[in-house]
Design an enzyme around this catalytic site. Structure first.
Site, PDB file in Angstrom:
ATOM      1  N   THR A 152       0.875  -1.182   0.000  1.00 38.92           N
ATOM      2  CA  THR A 152       0.000   0.000   0.000  1.00 38.92           C
ATOM      3  C   THR A 152       0.902   1.220   0.000  1.00 38.92           C
ATOM      4  OG1 THR A 152      -1.618  -1.157   1.376  1.00 38.92           O
ATOM      5  CG2 THR A 152      -1.755   1.242   1.403  1.00 38.92           C
ATOM      6  N   ARG A 191     -13.135  -8.304  -0.686  1.00 41.16           N
ATOM      7  CA  ARG A 191     -12.532  -7.856   0.591  1.00 41.16           C
ATOM      8  C   ARG A 191     -12.019  -6.412   0.431  1.00 41.16           C
ATOM      9  NH1 ARG A 191      -7.336  -5.632   2.117  1.00 41.16           N
ATOM     10  NH2 ARG A 191      -6.951  -6.125   4.296  1.00 41.16           N
ATOM     11  N   GLY A 197      -9.929  -3.389   2.540  1.00 41.20           N
ATOM     12  CA  GLY A 197      -9.112  -3.112   3.719  1.00 41.20           C
ATOM     13  C   GLY A 197      -9.364  -1.719   4.261  1.00 41.20           C
ATOM     14  N   ASP A 198      -8.364  -1.180   4.931  1.00 46.72           N
ATOM     15  CA  ASP A 198      -8.519   0.117   5.584  1.00 46.72           C
ATOM     16  C   ASP A 198      -8.312   1.302   4.642  1.00 46.72           C
ATOM     17  OD1 ASP A 198      -5.818  -0.722   5.371  1.00 46.72           O
ATOM     18  OD2 ASP A 198      -5.197   0.732   6.889  1.00 46.72           O
ATOM     19  N   GLY A 237      -4.716  -4.324   7.114  1.00 47.34           N
ATOM     20  CA  GLY A 237      -5.831  -3.388   7.109  1.00 47.34           C
ATOM     21  C   GLY A 237      -6.904  -3.721   8.125  1.00 47.34           C
TER      22      GLY A 237
HETATM   23  N1  GLY Z   1      -3.561  -1.769   4.373  1.00 51.27           N
HETATM   24  C1  GLY Z   1      -4.021  -2.206   3.115  1.00 51.27           C
HETATM   25  C2  GLY Z   1      -4.970  -3.309   3.187  1.00 51.27           C
HETATM   26  O1  GLY Z   1      -5.010  -4.028   4.177  1.00 51.27           O
HETATM   27  O2  GLY Z   1      -5.706  -3.504   2.238  1.00 51.27           O
END
Ligand code: GLY
Length: 347
Positions: free
Chosen positions: A196, A224, A226-227, A250
């Site tokens: 990321t 899915r 993530g953050d 994430g």
């Molecule tokens: N931090 C990126 C993710 O988990 O998608």
């Protein structure tokens, strides 16, 4: 909990500056803009810094910086070349936030578009919404003229194929038992890679902006998220305080609302490095599942946090030793971050 890495802490504390609580002076003028990012953003912070010296708004400068990483097929965690989901399909997530307006935009599970951060900017500026996902995000990107491309490079496809062939009968569908006593061995063997880029930007007048973009967890379940596109988790900024963001696992970042936590900590007076360490410690405190810890009880994943304040001070911290990228009037460089365990992440 293990002692925080002294070496990492000291070097980034010096870089970030141990300072008094942040006020929010009306006529703040920094010596130079500042851009901070994850390790993979050395070129990105240089571009963002350059754009800010030309008068660009921090959020636009941040997106200009990360676009270079999204365009790089060699970076397998972002944009084209990003590792795909378990079906072999690349799904990208990104978010932007603009300090002066307090607005944000984000896209998640976006296919076929190389620069999701630029689409997130369009969501922020051309809609009354914050987050668009999947097919709707793709149609929105098409409407704004983004070209569709095949994001799955040959290198990424081969890595995915190798994973398919080696994963045996085990995948991300886990039984409740695996969250219990016997789940750890499964996780140690098959945990996935993340890649990321987060970029926090502070202009010379103290305005802030931020961006996070990713292909997410490699070989994730389709859909899915993530953050990175979740405002307040992988990315947040407040023009009275500064910027915060995260990379790495994430799920852990979402569960502690990390980016808004970072900004709140700075708003309460913590220097950026201390705010990042507080976020890592919050992950440690709130991670209660055994499969996410090693034999010594330590977190078995890497998570990195980044913060800048309105004065242009910056810092970063992680579970395991790592570096971040920064650019100010001293030029682009990598700096050790503070860390909880002070040693490289487990392989
Ligand atoms: N931090 C990126 C993710 O988990 O998608």
């Amino acid at each position: 909990m293990s002692e925080v890495s002294r070496r990492g802490f000291l070097s980034s504390a010096v870089a970030g500056g141990l300072v008094a609580p942040i006020a929010a002076p009306a006529l703040l003028r920094l010596r130079s803009p500042v851009a901070i990012s994850s390790f993979n953003g050395l070129k990105a912070v240089e571009i963002a810094w350059q754009r800010m010296t030309e008068g660009w708004r921090p959020v636009d400068a941040a997106v200009a910086g990360v676009s270079v990483v999204e365009d790089d097929p060699e970076d397998d965690g972002v944009g084209i070349g990003g590792l795909p989901n378990e079906d072999g399909v690349v799904e990208l997530d990104a978010s932007v936030m603009d300090g002066p307006s307090g607005l944000a935009g984000a896209v998640a599970s976006l296919q076929n578009i190389q620069n999701p951060a630029q689409v997130a900017l369009k969501v922020m500026r051309h809609t009354d919404h914050v987050l668009l996902v999947g097919e709707g995000a793709l149609r929105f990107a098409r409407a704004h003229g983004f070209p569709e491309v095949n994001l799955l490079t040959e290198a990424a496809r081969k890595k995915w194929l190798e994973w398919r062939e080696k994963r045996s009968a085990i995948d991300d569908w886990i039984s409740p038992d695996e969250n219990g006593e016997h789940g750890k061995a499964w996780f140690d063997k098959y945990k996935h890679k993340t890649g990321t880029i987060h970029l926090g930007a502070v202009a010379a007048n103290g305005d802030v902006g931020s961006c996070t973009t990713t292909s997410g967890l490699a070989f994730k379940l389709a859909g899915r998220v993530g953050d990175s596109p979740v405002i307040g988790c992988g990315n947040y900024c407040d023009n009275d305080v500064g910027t915060g963001g995260g990379t790495g696992r994430g799920e852990a970042s979402i569960l502690i609302n990390s980016a808004s936590f970072l900004v709140q900590q700075m708003g309460l007076g913590k220097p950026p490095t201390d705010a990042c360490l507080a976020a890592v410690q919050r992950v440690d405190r709130l991670t209660k599942i055994k499969r996410l810890r090693d034999d010594k009880g330590r977190l078995n994943f890497q998570i990195q946090f980044y913060a800048t304040n309105k004065k242009g001070e910056f810092g970063s911290a992680s579970t395991y030793a790592d570096q971040f990228a920064v650019c100010d009037d001293k030029g682009p460089r990598r700096v050790d971050m503070a860390s909880l365990y002070g040693e490289p992440p487990p392989k």
